[in-house]
Design a protein around this motif. Structure first.
Motif, PDB file in Angstrom:
ATOM      1  N   PRO A  30       2.934  -8.800  -1.524  1.00 19.32           N
ATOM      2  CA  PRO A  30       4.303  -8.291  -1.862  1.00 19.32           C
ATOM      3  C   PRO A  30       4.353  -6.702  -2.282  1.00 19.32           C
ATOM      4  CG  PRO A  30       3.838 -10.363  -3.096  1.00 19.32           C
ATOM      5  CD  PRO A  30       2.565  -9.650  -2.556  1.00 19.32           C
ATOM      6  N   GLY A  31       5.551  -6.067  -2.000  1.00 15.77           N
ATOM      7  CA  GLY A  31       5.593  -4.673  -2.349  1.00 15.77           C
ATOM      8  C   GLY A  31       5.699  -4.305  -3.596  1.00 15.77           C
ATOM      9  N   SER A  32       5.789  -5.150  -4.604  1.00 11.27           N
ATOM     10  CA  SER A  32       5.753  -4.821  -6.139  1.00 11.27           C
ATOM     11  C   SER A  32       4.277  -4.882  -6.736  1.00 11.27           C
ATOM     12  CB  SER A  32       6.841  -5.539  -6.721  1.00 11.27           C
ATOM     13  OG  SER A  32       6.199  -6.823  -7.208  1.00 11.27           O
ATOM     14  N   GLU A  33       4.033  -3.832  -7.721  1.00 13.18           N
ATOM     15  CA  GLU A  33       2.904  -3.838  -8.166  1.00 13.18           C
ATOM     16  C   GLU A  33       2.589  -5.391  -8.790  1.00 13.18           C
ATOM     17  OE1 GLU A  33       0.244  -1.506 -11.558  1.00 13.18           O
ATOM     18  OE2 GLU A  33       2.111  -0.737 -10.995  1.00 13.18           O
ATOM     19  N   ARG A  34       3.390  -5.665  -9.543  1.00 14.17           N
ATOM     20  CA  ARG A  34       3.245  -6.901 -10.357  1.00 14.17           C
ATOM     21  C   ARG A  34       2.864  -8.117  -9.091  1.00 14.17           C
ATOM     22  NH1 ARG A  34       7.490 -10.457 -14.064  1.00 14.17           N
ATOM     23  NH2 ARG A  34       6.230 -12.065 -14.342  1.00 14.17           N
TER      24      ARG A  34
ATOM     25  N   GLY B  44      -2.987   4.380   3.616  1.00 15.67           N
ATOM     26  CA  GLY B  44      -1.722   4.861   4.417  1.00 15.67           C
ATOM     27  C   GLY B  44      -0.475   4.138   3.860  1.00 15.67           C
ATOM     28  N   ILE B  45       0.421   5.045   4.219  1.00 16.92           N
ATOM     29  CA  ILE B  45       2.033   4.505   3.947  1.00 16.92           C
ATOM     30  C   ILE B  45       2.757   4.621   5.408  1.00 16.92           C
ATOM     31  CG2 ILE B  45       4.147   4.797   2.813  1.00 16.92           C
ATOM     32  CD1 ILE B  45       2.578   6.052   0.475  1.00 16.92           C
TER      33      ILE B  45
ATOM     34  N   LEU C 159      -2.824  -0.689   3.225  1.00 21.20           N
ATOM     35  CA  LEU C 159      -1.381   0.118   4.014  1.00 21.20           C
ATOM     36  C   LEU C 159      -0.591  -0.599   3.241  1.00 21.20           C
ATOM     37  CD1 LEU C 159      -0.389   1.445   6.418  1.00 21.20           C
ATOM     38  CD2 LEU C 159      -0.551  -0.777   7.728  1.00 21.20           C
ATOM     39  N   THR C 160       0.112   0.452   2.663  1.00 24.17           N
ATOM     40  CA  THR C 160       1.590   0.240   2.147  1.00 24.17           C
ATOM     41  C   THR C 160       3.000   0.282   3.062  1.00 24.17           C
ATOM     42  OG1 THR C 160       0.884   1.216  -0.020  1.00 24.17           O
ATOM     43  CG2 THR C 160       3.090   1.122   0.374  1.00 24.17           C
ATOM     44  N   ILE C 161       3.690  -0.488   3.096  1.00 22.23           N
ATOM     45  CA  ILE C 161       4.529  -0.665   4.395  1.00 22.23           C
ATOM     46  C   ILE C 161       6.054  -0.591   3.450  1.00 22.23           C
ATOM     47  CG2 ILE C 161       5.685  -2.184   6.097  1.00 22.23           C
ATOM     48  CD1 ILE C 161       2.559  -3.485   6.183  1.00 22.23           C
ATOM     49  N   SER C 162       6.713   0.573   3.649  1.00 24.61           N
ATOM     50  CA  SER C 162       8.089   0.994   2.859  1.00 24.61           C
ATOM     51  C   SER C 162       8.514   2.046   3.692  1.00 24.61           C
ATOM     52  CB  SER C 162       7.623   1.263   1.418  1.00 24.61           C
ATOM     53  OG  SER C 162       8.869   1.714   0.726  1.00 24.61           O
ATOM     54  N   ASP C 163       9.934   1.774   3.848  1.00 21.22           N
ATOM     55  CA  ASP C 163      10.653   2.720   4.508  1.00 21.22           C
ATOM     56  C   ASP C 163      10.894   4.000   3.489  1.00 21.22           C
ATOM     57  OD1 ASP C 163      11.173   1.707   7.142  1.00 21.22           O
ATOM     58  OD2 ASP C 163      13.048   0.715   6.248  1.00 21.22           O
TER      59      ASP C 163
ATOM     60  N   THR D  99       0.655  -4.285   1.651  1.00 15.61           N
ATOM     61  CA  THR D  99       1.680  -4.234   0.619  1.00 15.61           C
ATOM     62  C   THR D  99       3.003  -4.015   1.157  1.00 15.61           C
ATOM     63  OG1 THR D  99       2.236  -3.832  -1.761  1.00 15.61           O
ATOM     64  CG2 THR D  99       0.999  -2.325  -0.555  1.00 15.61           C
ATOM     65  N   GLY D 100       4.188  -4.868   0.910  1.00 13.19           N
ATOM     66  CA  GLY D 100       5.332  -4.663   1.352  1.00 13.19           C
ATOM     67  C   GLY D 100       5.930  -5.431   2.751  1.00 13.19           C
ATOM     68  N   GLY D 101       7.137  -5.604   2.795  1.00 15.44           N
ATOM     69  CA  GLY D 101       7.617  -6.119   3.861  1.00 15.44           C
ATOM     70  C   GLY D 101       7.360  -7.523   4.156  1.00 15.44           C
TER      71      GLY D 101
END
Length: 226
Positions: free
Chosen positions: A185-189, A97-98, A63-67, A125-127
């Protein structure tokens, strides 16, 4: 590739050499009572008498979490990176999902994937930062049965020397029933580095939660044929 000398095994089971973390990684495509046809996921060396460890596939949700990502204003690279990385622990992505940085949407998606779809492992990932909209940790805690503090601690401890700001991230791991949820974290790295820090324990954690330890530890010898 065909391996002989096997007892009957289920299709989809992963195979890896015992005590070998870096080399050959296989997946059973089809099996007869005498031999198995396997797909080579990561190449390496096998000896004729080497023991192989069978691993049940892990059902994974990412699950990607990003506005911005949910509005199509940002290309998500961290989610696909995690999808690639889970293969190394025998994970098969069943849900993807996102969602925006909304606590209720994050929690609702995770509950559905675990309670209805029976995902063994959910990675977000993210948030995880300190911004006002960063609510992923709170969403995970709202659906959690228990907190697994060592996973978040390890991610920060093993990444902060290369990226000092990593100690400000709030990534964590929790359980819900028999499933494990881990936030990255939300960044790929950042996602790649943090996954690498905890990958060795993720499968073991799920096996404990699912009581799989006894039936995942059997070994088999093989003979290979190209």
């Amino acid at each position: 590739m065909t391996l002989s000398g096997f007892s009957q095994m289920e299709e989809g089971v992963f195979l890896k050499p015992e005590d070998d973390e870096e080399e050959c990684f296989l997946r059973v495509v089809r099996c007869s009572p005498a031999s198995c046809e396997v797909e080579v996921l990561r190449s390496g060396f096998l000896t004729l008498s080497q023991k192989l460890l069978p691993l049940r596939p892990l059902s994974v949700g990412i699950l990607t979490i990003s506005d911005k990502g949910s509005r199509g204003e940002r290309i998500d690279t961290a989610g696909p990176a995690l999808e690639e990385l889970v293969l190394d622990i025998g994970g098969i992505v069943r849900q993807r999902g996102i969602v925006p940085d909304e606590r209720d949407m994050i929690a609702g998606t995770i509950k559905q994937w675990i309670d209805e779809d029976d995902c063994h492992l959910v990675l977000t990932t993210g948030g995880t930062g300190l911004a006002t909209r960063d609510v992923t940790p709170e969403a995970l805690l709202s659906v959690a049965s228990r907190v697994v503090p060592g996973i978040g601690e390890a991610m920060r401890a093993l990444t902060w020397q290369n990226a000092p700001r990593a100690i400000l991230t709030r990534g964590l791991a929790v359980t819900r029933g028999e499933s494990l949820i881990v936030s990255f974290p939300g960044s790929e790295r950042g996602a790649r580095e943090c996954f690498g820090a905890v990958a060795p324990v993720l499968r073991h954690a799920v096996e404990i939660l699912r009581n799989w330890e006894k039936d995942c530890g059997s070994h088999t010898h093989h003979h290979s044929h190209a």
